[in-house]
Structure formats: structure tokens, C-alpha cells
Design a protein around this motif. Sequence first.
Motif, short mmCIF file in Angstrom:
data_model
loop_
_atom_site.label_atom_id
_atom_site.label_comp_id
_atom_site.label_asym_id
_atom_site.label_seq_id
_atom_site.Cartn_x
_atom_site.Cartn_y
_atom_site.Cartn_z
N ALA A 1 0.83 -1.21 0.00
CA ALA A 1 0.00 0.00 0.00
C ALA A 1 0.87 1.25 0.00
CB ALA A 1 -0.92 -0.01 1.22
N GLU A 2 1.99 1.20 0.74
CA GLU A 2 2.88 2.36 0.79
C GLU A 2 3.62 2.56 -0.52
OE1 GLU A 2 5.48 2.20 4.18
OE2 GLU A 2 3.76 2.12 5.54
N LYS A 3 4.17 1.44 -1.02
CA LYS A 3 5.03 1.49 -2.20
C LYS A 3 4.26 1.88 -3.47
CE LYS A 3 9.09 -1.25 -3.52
NZ LYS A 3 9.65 -2.60 -3.40
N TYR A 4 3.12 1.19 -3.68
CA TYR A 4 2.37 1.39 -4.92
C TYR A 4 1.09 2.17 -4.71
CZ TYR A 4 5.60 -2.26 -6.39
OH TYR A 4 6.73 -2.99 -6.65
N GLY A 5 1.08 3.05 -3.68
CA GLY A 5 -0.12 3.83 -3.37
C GLY A 5 -0.68 4.54 -4.60
N GLY A 6 0.20 5.15 -5.40
CA GLY A 6 -0.22 5.88 -6.59
C GLY A 6 -0.89 4.96 -7.61
N VAL A 7 -0.26 3.81 -7.84
CA VAL A 7 -0.80 2.87 -8.81
C VAL A 7 -2.22 2.45 -8.41
CG1 VAL A 7 -0.47 0.63 -9.92
CG2 VAL A 7 1.51 2.04 -9.33
N PHE A 8 -2.36 2.12 -7.12
CA PHE A 8 -3.69 1.70 -6.63
C PHE A 8 -4.71 2.81 -6.84
CE2 PHE A 8 -1.34 -1.38 -3.74
CZ PHE A 8 -1.81 -2.51 -4.39
N HIS A 9 -4.29 4.07 -6.59
CA HIS A 9 -5.22 5.18 -6.72
C HIS A 9 -5.68 5.34 -8.17
CE1 HIS A 9 -7.24 8.77 -5.43
NE2 HIS A 9 -6.73 9.40 -6.49
N VAL A 10 -4.72 5.29 -9.10
CA VAL A 10 -5.05 5.44 -10.52
C VAL A 10 -6.00 4.31 -10.95
CG1 VAL A 10 -4.09 5.32 -12.87
CG2 VAL A 10 -2.94 6.68 -11.10
#
Lengths: 259, 259, 259, 259
Positions: C40-49
Amino acid sequence: MPSSARRRRVHRKPGVDTGIIALIGLSILSIILQSFENLAEKYGGVFHVFEVATVAVFTAEYILRIWTADLLYPGEKHPRLKYIVSFMAVIDLLAILPFYLPFISADMRFLRMIRLFRLFRLLRVFKLGRYFDALQVILKVIRESSTRLIISVMLCLFVMLFSAIVMYTVENPVQPEQFPNVIASLWWAICTLTTVGYGDVYPVTVVGRFFASVISLVGIGIIAIPTGIIAAGFTSVIDGRQSDRDPKKYCPYCGHRIE
Amino acid sequence: MPSSARRRRVHRKPGVDTGIIALIGLSILSIILQSFENLAEKYGGVFHVFEVATVAVFTAEYILRIWTADLLYPGEKHPRLKYIVSFMAVIDLLAILPFYLPFISADMRFLRMIRLFRLFRLLRVFKLGRYFDALQVILKVIRESSTRLIISVMLCLFVMLFSAIVMYTVENPVQPEQFPNVIASLWWAICTLTTVGYGDVYPVTVVGRFFASVISLVGIGIIAIPTGIIAAGFTSVIDGRQSDRDPKKYCPYCGHRIE
Amino acid sequence: MPSSARRRRVHRKPGVDTGIIALIGLSILSIILQSFENLAEKYGGVFHVFEVATVAVFTAEYILRIWTADLLYPGEKHPRLKYIVSFMAVIDLLAILPFYLPFISADMRFLRMIRLFRLFRLLRVFKLGRYFDALQVILKVIRESSTRLIISVMLCLFVMLFSAIVMYTVENPVQPEQFPNVIASLWWAICTLTTVGYGDVYPVTVVGRFFASVISLVGIGIIAIPTGIIAAGFTSVIDGRQSDRDPKKYCPYCGHRIE
Amino acid sequence: MPSSARRRRVHRKPGVDTGIIALIGLSILSIILQSFENLAEKYGGVFHVFEVATVAVFTAEYILRIWTADLLYPGEKHPRLKYIVSFMAVIDLLAILPFYLPFISADMRFLRMIRLFRLFRLLRVFKLGRYFDALQVILKVIRESSTRLIISVMLCLFVMLFSAIVMYTVENPVQPEQFPNVIASLWWAICTLTTVGYGDVYPVTVVGRFFASVISLVGIGIIAIPTGIIAAGFTSVIDGRQSDRDPKKYCPYCGHRIE
């Protein structure tokens, strides 16, 4: 077999049987009570006297049963020999014999095991009264489904062995104390597949948990198969019994006379 | 299929089969024994010799089976090729191949996994004797109920996924170590729904316990559905078998000819 | 209902449906992955997009489904209104609505709960393909046995409540921390009656254990009743289906023509 | 019995019944709430007033029911006496009597036990509405399978006793605290055979584990038998109900008159 039942009735006196069963019951109760250390110490003498008395009665009963065996198997050439080798008579002998062999009686633990045969003697309860019929139905269902049940037990053992080896391979490097060898792993497999799940041994690795999950789900199936077999067996036996009651001379469905 | 059964009988010699199954059994026993560290150290040489001998026999058997494949599929154009790609032959190959590939044999753990294929070879036991028929009945029930069973497994997985996400949301803030993520929560869901209940992970919050209670009750239903499907399957197959035997041209109940 | 099935087919394009289901699956996978703190921390942006894209597609789909609702209910006066209040459409709305309400989205935990509605959207999988029929059978069995199942659940709840109160009375003085009140005792009762048995709460007094033993045995009955109901339901439904296939013009038993 | 049902309807007013059931429900809710120590302290007075009011209403109801008993059993010589000794009236009396006996009310714990009778009063819920019929089916199945169920419970108790004695003998020397006597061992046997598996007591010796494995597998059978009996019972009762509706004079399949 009405004639064999009549013969057996000649041999057996209901009052004696009830008395013997009561004595077996008391004898088992004494085994339970003796397991309480303080009771065993306090009433050691009482237990010993009761024990001697019980064995005396059982021995007398055993000898009398052999004596009257010719009434049980009238047409037989060697009725007493036949009685002695019968299943219940062997159980009866095993339940009293050790008390006459001092070198066995010396070991308390072994003695207790031997006395377990008295539990099997308790099975006589089922011979009495109105439950006999229901027991026959259950035994008939089990007998008729026996090959299927054996196969499902074999499948179950196969799955257990398979799970145990896989789990040992996966979990042993991480939990060498919980999964020291395949036999210990088998203990886990049995606890899981039967859904007992004590919780003394369980996987902690991700691979192990994934595998345990699959095994748990298979466990439902493992339980479902024998349950299904027995349920179908009861449905079939009960239907069979009902059609027994119907008069066979007419088709129960369309009412045509069966010539 | 009586003719295919006859052909198979030509290919298979009962004595050889029994011997091979015994050897498979011994080979699996050796896997179990080798998992005991002290035995593995003490009798390492014995295990190795036995291993080599076993693989030698299995290889010889494999080659001979390919050799005689034309007896198994007489009409076939490429009987040996057809045999090689058959399920049991692939299992047989996988059970011996790794021992000829040194770079695989180097890793003990992987080797053990590979040897598990021998367990599948053990499935041959079911081909022998009087249990074959009962196994066919069980397989038929599973095959006929397969779509229903798959659906019930899918429903089960759906309920598990749902419970896992809810439980993670509810319990994670209170027990971050027990419910660190949804996958760990899934482990709890599977343990609960299959009623294994190891007790390594369980909810402690009131909301979590309420939810777990509902899930446990649903768990009974989850078990009840496949059990019910299989029970009904057995009832239907057993009834079906009986009607198979009856000639279809007569009423099975009263024997009247059906015009 | 062949005509209603045809209408539905007009409304639904298999390709679109498969794509949507795949997207729902990915969306649930993303919920699972986001529960891993480091991911969740590392790929937070990817998850959001991915989240935004998913909601966009789901919103477009929702609007298009309302748009084409008149094809789904051709004879209806207000087809779009009827579609909006349908069960699946409400689920679809609940799965996207919160993302347009910033004050809700603020609370991560609540948001996750809301996203669970997507799981229900996953239920669409069952609409596709050859499993639909099997699901209908299972649902039919449950529907036909529903009153009996509800009664058995009520009996079960009654037994649970009874056990909980008795157990609280017996165990509270000895283990006030394990059985602080009737609700905590109810947690024990549910764990025991469903045979999950985590082992976090269990009786230690003799009276408590005696009572727990009785309850455990009752637990087998509690499981046996719904299983029995469902098994009988499947037997009955499967028999019913088979007779559907038989030509209705002749008696399947005696072959008499039915006029 | 349509005429007895009509008579009962005369005696019972639906509105009153619903009110009484609601009051019983509230009374049980108050028992649950009082088990929370802080609530019991804070709202002690409220609980007391509610208790007095409830008992007053129940007493009034009890007296009125005796008063109107002649409407319930019109033809009877001593209708009131007959009502007083009926099962439900005794329950009703037991639920209120202790509050008029100060020396009993003194002991809070005993009082709570007595109040459990109110739970049985809750059973009246089943008399109402559309579930009554389904309950009758379940009770009929249990009644018709009762001898078989009793036999399977007896077999189960026999296996438990046997396992307990064996396990005590095997595990007592190693774990004297877990298996101090046969009764403690019986607790283990029940937890295992019902597959609850709390995990507070489990075998650690190899012999003990081997034996526990066998017992666990037998446990599946122990569960399978009553489940099978009940499943077959439902199949039979559901089939029987259907044939009850069919006039016996015609073939149920083709409608031909049975001469």
C-alpha cells in the motif's frame, strides 16, 4: 430365524442376563472410580474385594455357559467346543483369565487394558429389549455400504499420507519441532481432515497455510462422502423395509395384481 | 466395456502388478522413515541402495510397458506413443525421471516433492480386486454431481473472501499481528468455515465475534450443501443401478409388459 | 421462462460482461493487495489510478445499463425506473456512489466496507455459462427447504441462548475473565455447537464440562438436522428433475398411457 | 385434530399471546443485560421494578389461564386440574413460583437458573404462524427415527467410554495433569469425537496419538450415522407427505384406478 431365537431363549434367562449386565456396569464404574488417585488409596480394599467377587461371578457364569452350551446348539456334535471359540465367549474368557495369571496381574497398567474387554461384554445390552431392531437396521446399513465405506476410508488415508508428506516438506525447515518427521505431520493431517483441529500443530508458512486450506476444504469432502453413503444406505434400507410391509400381491404403484 | 477389460488383462500380469504395488508401498515407507533424522543418518547407505534398486525396477517396468503397449491398444496406429502420453504413464515417468537428472537430484527438498508422484502410482491399488466396483460408484456420484459441487465450492470461496475482507477491516486495528492483511484473514476464514478451528487466530472484538458467529453458522450450511449433494447423488446412483438391472420393457414393480 | 431469457440476452453482450467481471475481479484483487501495508505504501499511486479508472468504467457501465433498460423490459411503462430499483442495480450503485461523496471517502475503513459491494457484483459470474443451471438447483433446494431450515436455525439459536445462560451461571464464579457475561458465554456456545472449537474459551469446572459435553453432543444433532433437510431436498429435487425428462404421456412405472 | 385445534383457538387470543411472548423476550433480554456487572450495578433498581412487573403479569396470566381452562377442555371433568398438570402450565408455574418463596430468592445464582424456565416459555413462539407446520415435520422426523437415534447415541457413548479408558491408561503416566482420571479423559473423548477439539487436552505420546487418530476417524462415522438417519428420515417423511395427499385408490403415477 425364529427357531434359533427360541433355542437361544432356552439358554438365556432374562433375570440372569440383567444381573450380569448390571455387574458388568458396576465393574466398569469401579474401573472409572479407581482412576481417581485419592479414591484408589482410600478404598483400595473395597475395590479389591469387589474385584475378586466380580471375577468369581464371571467365572461361575462362564463355566455354566459352557455347561449348558448343548442347549444352545442342540444338533451340533461338539456344542461346548463351538461355544468356547465363539466371539462372545472369547471376550468373556479374556475378561477373567488375567486374574488367574499372577505374572500378568503384577502389571497394573496391562491389567487395566485387559479389563477393557469387560466393555465389550457391555455390548450385551444391545441384545435386550426394543432397541435390538434399530441396531440391526444400523448394522445392515453399515454392512451393505461396507465396500463403499472402506474405499472412502482408503481415499481418506491416501489424502492424509499425501498431505503429511507435502506438509513435512514445506513446514519442517521452519518448524522443526512441530513437524519433526512424516509421522508427526500425519498427526496434523488427521486432526485437520477430521476437522478436530486441536491447535497444537498448525502451519505458519504461506505455502503451508495455502496447502492446509486446500486440505481443509478437501476435509469437508472427506466427511461428506461417508455421510452421503450412510444417508443413502438408510434411505434405501428404510424404503426396503416399507415395501416389505406392503402386500406383495399387488403392484404398489398401479395396483395391478402380480400373478 | 468387457472387450477393453480383456485386452487390459492381456497386458497386465496380476503377479507383476502386486509386486510393483508392494515395491511402491516400500518406497513410500522409505520416504517416511527417511524423514526421521536419526534413521536417515544411521541407515543412509541402506536407503540409497534401496532407492537405486527401486528406480532400476521402475525404469525396467516403464520400458517394458512401452514395449508391450501394442498389446494394450491393438487397433491403434501408434500404440506406444498413445501409451506414453497416457495419465498413468506420465505419472510413472515423473516418478523416475528426476533421478536421471543430477542437477535436480541435488536439491533434497525438491527431490522429495518429486517422489510424491509415487503416491499417485499407489492409486493402482484401486485397480485390483473387489473394491474397483465400489470406487466406480463413488467416482460416478462425484462425476454426476460435479457441476453442483463446483458451484457449492465457488459459493464457499465467495463466502470465505467476503468474511476475510470484513474480518480484516474489523480486527486489524485491534490485533494487527493476527490479522495483518486479507490473506492472513483468509486463513482464519477457512479454518472457521471448515470448522477446523485451530485457535491460532480468532476475533477478540465484539463486532468481530458477532461476525464470526454468523460465519460459523453459515459454515454449517457450507458443509451441509456438498454433503447433501453427495448424499442425494448416492441415493440416485444406487436407485439407478437397481433400475439398470431391470429390463426396461417391463414395469419394474409389477412385471407387466410395457406396450 | 424462455422469453424472459431471450430479452435478457438482447440486453447483455457476452464480451462486455466478461470484461466487466474481469475488472471486478481485478478490483477485488487490488483490495486484497492494498491490505499489505508495504504494498500500500510502495504502490499507493498505482492503486489510486487503478481505483479511479475502475470507478469511471463502472459508472459508464451503470449509466449505459439504465439507458438500455427499455430493451430489458420492453412492455414496461417505466423501464429505467424499474431497472434502477432492481437488486443488482442497487448493488452496482452502492459500489460506485461512495467515491463521489468526499465526506465518506475520507474514512478509509468505511470505504473498504463499501467496496465490499463489489464482491456482490462478482455474483454475476454465476449468470454466465454452464454453472447457471446447477446454481438454480441449489437455490431451488434451499428455497423449498427454507421454512424447515429457518426452524432448525431457530432451534439452534434457542439451544445456544440456553447453553450460554447455563454456562455463564456455572463458569462465571470460577473463570470471571473467560465468562464475564452472557454475551461472552454465547460466543463459547456458538464455537462449541458449530464444532469450530477455537479453544480460547472452554469450561474448567466439572459441572461446566458435563454440561459442555451434553451441548457438544447436541451440536452433532444441530448440524445433522440442516444437513438432513438439504440432503432430502436434493434427493427430492433431483428425482423431480428426472421425471421432468421422462415423457409425461406414459406412466414411467407400468407403461400405461396417461390420457 | 381439527376439533382440538378449534378449542385451543377459543382459549387463546392472538393479541394476548403476542404480548406475552414479547414480555418473555424482554424478560430474557433483562437476564442477559443483568449479567453485565456494570449494568447490574447502575440500573439495579430498573431491573428490579421490571422483574416485579413481569412476575405480576405472568402470575395474572397463569391464574386467568387456570380460570378459563374449562374452555380448553370442555368435556373434561376436572379441566382446571388437567390444565395445572400439563407440561406448559408446570413450566409457567416454575417460572414465577420462586419469586414468592423468599428463602429461594435469596440465592442469586439459583434464582437465575430458575428463571431459565422462561426460555422454555419462549418455545410458545413456535405455536404461532406459518413455521408451526415445518416444526411438526422436523419433530415427526426425530420421533420416527428416535429408536435409531438413541442407538447411535448409545454406540457413541460406548465408543467414548472405551476411548476414555484407553487414553487414560496411555497418557496418564506422561501427562498426569491433563489426564488425571477417566472422567477427565472422557472430556477429551467427547471433545474429539464431536470434532470440537478445543485443544486444552490432547495426547502427546506416539501410542496416544495413534489411538486418537483412530478415534478421530471413528468420530466422522459417529457424526455420519445420525446425519444419515435424519437425512433418510426427511426423505421418507417428505415422500410420505406427498403420498398422503394422493388418494390411495389411484396409481400415483398414471392415475389408473386400483381395483
